[in-house]
Design a protein around this motif. Structure first.
Motif, PDB file in Angstrom:
ATOM      1  N   GLY A   1      48.675 -29.486 -58.077  1.00 49.79           N
ATOM      2  CA  GLY A   1      47.721 -30.020 -56.996  1.00 49.79           C
ATOM      3  C   GLY A   1      46.368 -29.839 -57.475  1.00 49.79           C
ATOM      4  O   GLY A   1      46.001 -30.194 -58.752  1.00 49.79           O
ATOM      5  N   ASP A   2      45.291 -29.856 -56.580  1.00 55.97           N
ATOM      6  CA  ASP A   2      44.039 -29.723 -56.757  1.00 55.97           C
ATOM      7  C   ASP A   2      43.717 -28.665 -57.680  1.00 55.97           C
ATOM      8  O   ASP A   2      42.479 -28.705 -58.417  1.00 55.97           O
ATOM      9  CB  ASP A   2      43.460 -29.350 -55.476  1.00 55.97           C
ATOM     10  CG  ASP A   2      43.290 -30.806 -54.499  1.00 55.97           C
ATOM     11  OD1 ASP A   2      43.273 -31.866 -55.015  1.00 55.97           O
ATOM     12  OD2 ASP A   2      43.494 -30.525 -53.288  1.00 55.97           O
ATOM     13  N   ASP A   3      44.505 -27.589 -57.814  1.00 59.61           N
ATOM     14  CA  ASP A   3      44.139 -26.359 -58.982  1.00 59.61           C
ATOM     15  C   ASP A   3      44.239 -26.861 -60.141  1.00 59.61           C
ATOM     16  O   ASP A   3      43.769 -26.167 -61.073  1.00 59.61           O
ATOM     17  CB  ASP A   3      44.926 -25.452 -58.562  1.00 59.61           C
ATOM     18  CG  ASP A   3      44.619 -24.658 -57.400  1.00 59.61           C
ATOM     19  OD1 ASP A   3      43.493 -24.428 -56.921  1.00 59.61           O
ATOM     20  OD2 ASP A   3      45.845 -23.966 -56.758  1.00 59.61           O
TER      21      ASP A   3
ATOM     22  N   ARG B   1      45.499 -38.060 -56.821  1.00 56.28           N
ATOM     23  CA  ARG B   1      46.618 -37.065 -56.474  1.00 56.28           C
ATOM     24  C   ARG B   1      47.579 -37.214 -57.659  1.00 56.28           C
ATOM     25  O   ARG B   1      48.736 -37.230 -57.644  1.00 56.28           O
ATOM     26  CB  ARG B   1      47.309 -37.349 -55.079  1.00 56.28           C
ATOM     27  CG  ARG B   1      46.319 -37.209 -54.088  1.00 56.28           C
ATOM     28  CD  ARG B   1      46.653 -37.412 -52.603  1.00 56.28           C
ATOM     29  NE  ARG B   1      47.259 -35.857 -52.598  1.00 56.28           N
ATOM     30  CZ  ARG B   1      46.492 -34.636 -52.291  1.00 56.28           C
ATOM     31  NH1 ARG B   1      45.261 -34.641 -52.636  1.00 56.28           N
ATOM     32  NH2 ARG B   1      47.510 -33.436 -51.913  1.00 56.28           N
TER      33      ARG B   1
ATOM     34  N   TRP C   1      51.306 -34.166 -55.514  1.00 57.82           N
ATOM     35  CA  TRP C   1      50.891 -34.900 -56.688  1.00 57.82           C
ATOM     36  C   TRP C   1      51.956 -35.319 -57.585  1.00 57.82           C
ATOM     37  O   TRP C   1      53.105 -35.099 -57.747  1.00 57.82           O
ATOM     38  CB  TRP C   1      50.109 -33.797 -57.633  1.00 57.82           C
ATOM     39  CG  TRP C   1      48.527 -33.734 -57.003  1.00 57.82           C
ATOM     40  CD1 TRP C   1      48.308 -33.432 -55.586  1.00 57.82           C
ATOM     41  CD2 TRP C   1      47.596 -33.657 -57.688  1.00 57.82           C
ATOM     42  NE1 TRP C   1      46.823 -33.185 -55.541  1.00 57.82           N
ATOM     43  CE2 TRP C   1      46.400 -33.541 -56.657  1.00 57.82           C
ATOM     44  CE3 TRP C   1      47.031 -33.890 -59.076  1.00 57.82           C
ATOM     45  CZ2 TRP C   1      45.033 -33.362 -57.342  1.00 57.82           C
ATOM     46  CZ3 TRP C   1      45.737 -33.637 -59.392  1.00 57.82           C
ATOM     47  CH2 TRP C   1      44.845 -33.590 -58.332  1.00 57.82           C
TER      48      TRP C   1
ATOM     49  N   GLU D   1      35.089 -27.150 -64.289  1.00 55.25           N
ATOM     50  CA  GLU D   1      36.365 -28.113 -63.698  1.00 55.25           C
ATOM     51  C   GLU D   1      36.132 -29.828 -64.000  1.00 55.25           C
ATOM     52  O   GLU D   1      34.967 -29.922 -64.262  1.00 55.25           O
ATOM     53  CB  GLU D   1      36.295 -27.714 -62.120  1.00 55.25           C
ATOM     54  CG  GLU D   1      36.391 -26.437 -61.814  1.00 55.25           C
ATOM     55  CD  GLU D   1      36.368 -26.380 -60.238  1.00 55.25           C
ATOM     56  OE1 GLU D   1      36.718 -27.435 -59.550  1.00 55.25           O
ATOM     57  OE2 GLU D   1      36.500 -25.308 -59.560  1.00 55.25           O
TER      58      GLU D   1
ATOM     59  N   PRO E   1      42.102 -35.727 -58.406  1.00 56.96           N
ATOM     60  CA  PRO E   1      42.293 -35.429 -57.110  1.00 56.96           C
ATOM     61  C   PRO E   1      42.419 -36.667 -55.941  1.00 56.96           C
ATOM     62  O   PRO E   1      43.198 -36.820 -55.260  1.00 56.96           O
ATOM     63  CB  PRO E   1      41.216 -34.706 -56.725  1.00 56.96           C
ATOM     64  CG  PRO E   1      40.672 -33.800 -57.661  1.00 56.96           C
ATOM     65  CD  PRO E   1      40.874 -35.061 -59.007  1.00 56.96           C
ATOM     66  N   ARG E   2      41.471 -37.898 -56.382  1.00 61.12           N
ATOM     67  CA  ARG E   2      41.427 -38.954 -55.576  1.00 61.12           C
ATOM     68  C   ARG E   2      42.804 -39.804 -55.580  1.00 61.12           C
ATOM     69  O   ARG E   2      43.086 -40.388 -54.801  1.00 61.12           O
ATOM     70  CB  ARG E   2      40.123 -39.592 -55.677  1.00 61.12           C
ATOM     71  CG  ARG E   2      40.254 -41.013 -56.546  1.00 61.12           C
ATOM     72  CD  ARG E   2      38.940 -41.702 -56.456  1.00 61.12           C
ATOM     73  NE  ARG E   2      38.748 -41.452 -58.080  1.00 61.12           N
ATOM     74  CZ  ARG E   2      38.004 -42.477 -58.628  1.00 61.12           C
ATOM     75  NH1 ARG E   2      37.790 -43.606 -57.912  1.00 61.12           N
ATOM     76  NH2 ARG E   2      37.964 -42.550 -59.876  1.00 61.12           N
TER      77      ARG E   2
ATOM     78  N   SER F   1      53.316 -29.542 -53.862  1.00 63.87           N
ATOM     79  CA  SER F   1      52.191 -30.543 -53.898  1.00 63.87           C
ATOM     80  C   SER F   1      52.898 -31.881 -53.923  1.00 63.87           C
ATOM     81  O   SER F   1      54.005 -32.291 -54.200  1.00 63.87           O
ATOM     82  CB  SER F   1      51.915 -30.233 -55.321  1.00 63.87           C
ATOM     83  OG  SER F   1      50.857 -31.394 -55.523  1.00 63.87           O
TER      84      SER F   1
END
Length: 86
Positions: free
Chosen positions: A38-40, A75, A4, A51, A72-73, A2
């Motif tokens: 990351g996104d998870d 990261r 992130w 979520e 997420p935006r 990731s």
């Protein structure tokens, strides 16, 4: 892997003030793992039924927990609070 990152919110001094070094090492290890997801990361921890939003994750066999935001935006995973029962 990731792209992130993670950070303290609002600051490391605010979140980590007075916590033992070993606890902070575990918090930083977990924050690194969460960022690697990351996104998870928006689905990890409590609450289990949705979520996003402020999440909680137990640390050190239930002797405390961290509260974090996975954004997420940005990261980024933001560690917002550490509760330590000792």
């Amino acid at each position: 892997m990731s792209d992130w990152t993670w950070d303290y919110n609002p600051s490391e001094e605010h979140v980590a003030d007075g916590l033992p070094t070993g606890v902070m090492a575990e918090v930083e290890r977990l924050a690194t793992e969460l960022a690697a997801l990351g996104d998870d990361a928006v689905r990890i921890g409590r609450p289990l039924d949705r979520e996003g939003g402020l999440r909680e994750f137990d640390i050190l066999n239930g002797r405390g927990f961290i509260s974090f935001l996975a954004v997420p935006r940005h990261r980024c995973v933001y560690v917002c609070n550490v509760t330590w029962y000792g």
